[in-house]
Scaffold this active site. Structure first.
Site, PDB file in Angstrom:
ATOM      1  N   TRP A 101      44.433  61.817 -35.842  1.00 10.36           N
ATOM      2  CA  TRP A 101      45.766  62.428 -35.957  1.00 10.36           C
ATOM      3  C   TRP A 101      46.828  61.524 -35.338  1.00 10.36           C
ATOM      4  CZ3 TRP A 101      45.571  65.469 -39.721  1.00 10.36           C
ATOM      5  CH2 TRP A 101      44.511  66.343 -39.921  1.00 10.36           C
ATOM      6  N   ASP A 171      51.738  65.820 -29.690  1.00 12.37           N
ATOM      7  CA  ASP A 171      51.107  66.728 -30.642  1.00 12.37           C
ATOM      8  C   ASP A 171      50.074  67.541 -29.855  1.00 12.37           C
ATOM      9  OD1 ASP A 171      49.517  67.964 -32.546  1.00 12.37           O
ATOM     10  OD2 ASP A 171      49.081  66.141 -33.689  1.00 12.37           O
ATOM     11  N   LYS A 195      45.357  76.185 -35.178  1.00 13.24           N
ATOM     12  CA  LYS A 195      44.229  75.876 -34.325  1.00 13.24           C
ATOM     13  C   LYS A 195      44.070  76.958 -33.256  1.00 13.24           C
ATOM     14  CE  LYS A 195      43.853  72.235 -36.751  1.00 13.24           C
ATOM     15  NZ  LYS A 195      44.367  70.886 -36.574  1.00 13.24           N
TER      16      LYS A 195
HETATM   17  C1  LIG Z   1      44.890  69.804 -37.427  1.00 14.73           C
HETATM   18  C2  LIG Z   1      45.717  68.826 -36.726  1.00 14.73           C
HETATM   19  C3  LIG Z   1      46.797  68.175 -37.351  1.00 14.73           C
HETATM   20  C4  LIG Z   1      47.150  68.400 -38.794  1.00 14.73           C
HETATM   21  O1  LIG Z   1      47.674  69.651 -38.969  1.00 14.73           O
HETATM   22  P1  LIG Z   1      48.305  70.128 -40.364  1.00 14.73           P
HETATM   23  O2  LIG Z   1      48.993  71.383 -39.971  1.00 14.73           O
HETATM   24  O3  LIG Z   1      47.158  70.340 -41.302  1.00 14.73           O
HETATM   25  O4  LIG Z   1      49.227  69.083 -40.841  1.00 14.73           O
HETATM   26  C5  LIG Z   1      47.550  67.300 -36.610  1.00 14.73           C
HETATM   27  N1  LIG Z   1      47.276  67.057 -35.322  1.00 14.73           N
HETATM   28  C6  LIG Z   1      46.237  67.652 -34.678  1.00 14.73           C
HETATM   29  C7  LIG Z   1      45.980  67.340 -33.246  1.00 14.73           C
HETATM   30  C8  LIG Z   1      45.427  68.551 -35.366  1.00 14.73           C
HETATM   31  O5  LIG Z   1      44.404  69.135 -34.736  1.00 14.73           O
END
Ligand SMILES: *Cc1c(COP(=O)(O)O)cnc(C)c1O
Length: 360
Positions: A101, A171, A195
């Site tokens: 990511w 993030d 998540k």
């Molecule tokens: C799942 C995830 C993403 C991507 O998320 P989307 O909503 O599918 O774009 C980005 N960063 C992390 C840390 C993730 O776990």
């Protein structure tokens, strides 16, 4: 009805209590005669839903007044572009690459300016967090970017990088609300909610007010400007109404549970049950450097692809589902987010012990 123990990395388990409440309100939300799905986002009833959600999140995270909370769409992945488009004023930023990511965000940023890789743990399959105490950060960088909890590899920053005065952008998709954070240490905290918070379709951005400006990269679409959404209080266009409503319910559930200090204790307890087992097991082993282990995502392997597959199959049959590791790394991964009860982890470990004995 039989609920399984769902160890999915995302979309992931939600508190059963929240789902039941939503079910009760499905046809008639609090006397409105309609579902939240059928309601105008400009209505009084919905305005209270989104305002309460923001306030509850502010209470939970102790968000200072000079930070704005935005409920947006496009997933965490859209932020990979929105961040450079809005923040790369000097067209240069530093990225710490600790997994897929972070790498995707880094590559996206290169479309808009000079993205510099400050550190990486790619040399050991992202199984650790690099030393971030003295990174080659230069004065002309607009921000330093991290992925704080690496969902796929199961690592987490235990101390934030020394950004040498630059704004930290993080993030936190897979560790959102898993423990208390000091928001004032960040310029931007953001995460997709699927998540640890709610249904897919909502991304929450917590951003310091002075970073929200008209001065964005030329060509930045209206919908991708933080200022547009901040000025309209996340109602510039139709927001993901139902998803925000569920997030709001999860915030209330977290408050009722005792807040983020309590969640942290619970999450530490749960993770310890699994890590302690992995550390003494003769069959299973964790894949991450101990100091960098995530409380949320726990990858492990047997060392044999065949046994891994057998384990995943038998676990599924026993009601422990979505334990297969990410397609890029194989093995297994148990995601044990806020809504996973301790009992789910205890029962998983019992099952692993039994599997180990049978396959010794
Ligand atoms: C799942 C995830 C993403 C991507 O998320 P989307 O909503 O599918 O774009 C980005 N960063 C992390 C840390 C993730 O776990």
């Amino acid at each position: 009805m039989a609920r399984v123990y769902n160890f999915s990395a995302g979309p992931a388990v939600l508190p059963e209590e929240v789902l039941r409440e939503a079910a009760d309100e499905m046809l008639d939300y609090q006397g409105s005669g309609m579902s939240v799905m059928e309601m105008s986002h400009r209505s009084k009833v919905y305005d209270k839903i989104i305002k309460d959600a923001e306030q509850d999140l502010r209470d939970l995270m102790n968000i200072p007044d000079n930070y704005r909370v935005l409920f947006l769409q496009g997933g965490a992945s859209q932020q990979f572009a929105m961040i450079p488009m809005n923040l790369m004023k000097k067209k240069k930023a530093g990225y710490i690459v600790t997994g897929q990511w972070a790498k995707k965000a880094f590559q996206e940023a290169k479309l808009y300016g000079e993205a510099v890789e400050l550190a990486s743990s790619a040399d050991q399959t992202f199984s650790y967090i690099p030393d971030c105490s003295d990174l080659p950060i230069t004065d002309d960088m607009d921000y330093v970017y991290i992925c704080e909890n690496n969902t796929i590899y199961g690592t987490k920053y235990k101390t934030l990088p020394n950004t040498k005065g630059k704004d930290l952008v993080a993030d936190v998709s897979s560790c959102f609300l898993s423990e208390p954070v000091d928001v004032s240490k960040y310029g931007v905290i953001y995460g997709g909610v699927q998540k640890n918070i709610g249904p897919a379709g909502v991304v929450i951005v917590i951003i310091r007010e002075d970073l929200i400006t008209e001065d964005v990269l030329p060509g930045t679409p209206t919908m991708l400007r933080y200022k547009i959404h901040a000025d309209a209080e996340s109602l510039y266009n139709t927001p993901p109404c139902y998803g925000i409503y569920i997030c709001g319910k999860v915030f209330k559930w977290l408050k009722k549970m005792g807040g983020l200090e309590v969640m942290k204790q619970r999450n530490e307890e749960k993770a310890k049950i699994l890590y302690d087992f992995l550390d003494q097991s003769k069959l299973f082993k964790g894949t991450v450097r101990k100091e960098d282990r995530s409380l949320m995502n726990v990858p492990f392997v047997t060392g044999s692809d065949e046994l891994d597959a057998k384990f995943v199959k038998e676990a599924t049959e026993a009601g422990f589902v979505n334990l297969k590791g990410h397609r890029s790394v194989g093995g297994m991964r148990a995601s044990i987010y806020n809504a996973m009860p301790k009992e789910g982890v205890e029962k998983l470990v019992e099952f692993m012990k039994k599997f180990e004995a049978e396959n010794a």
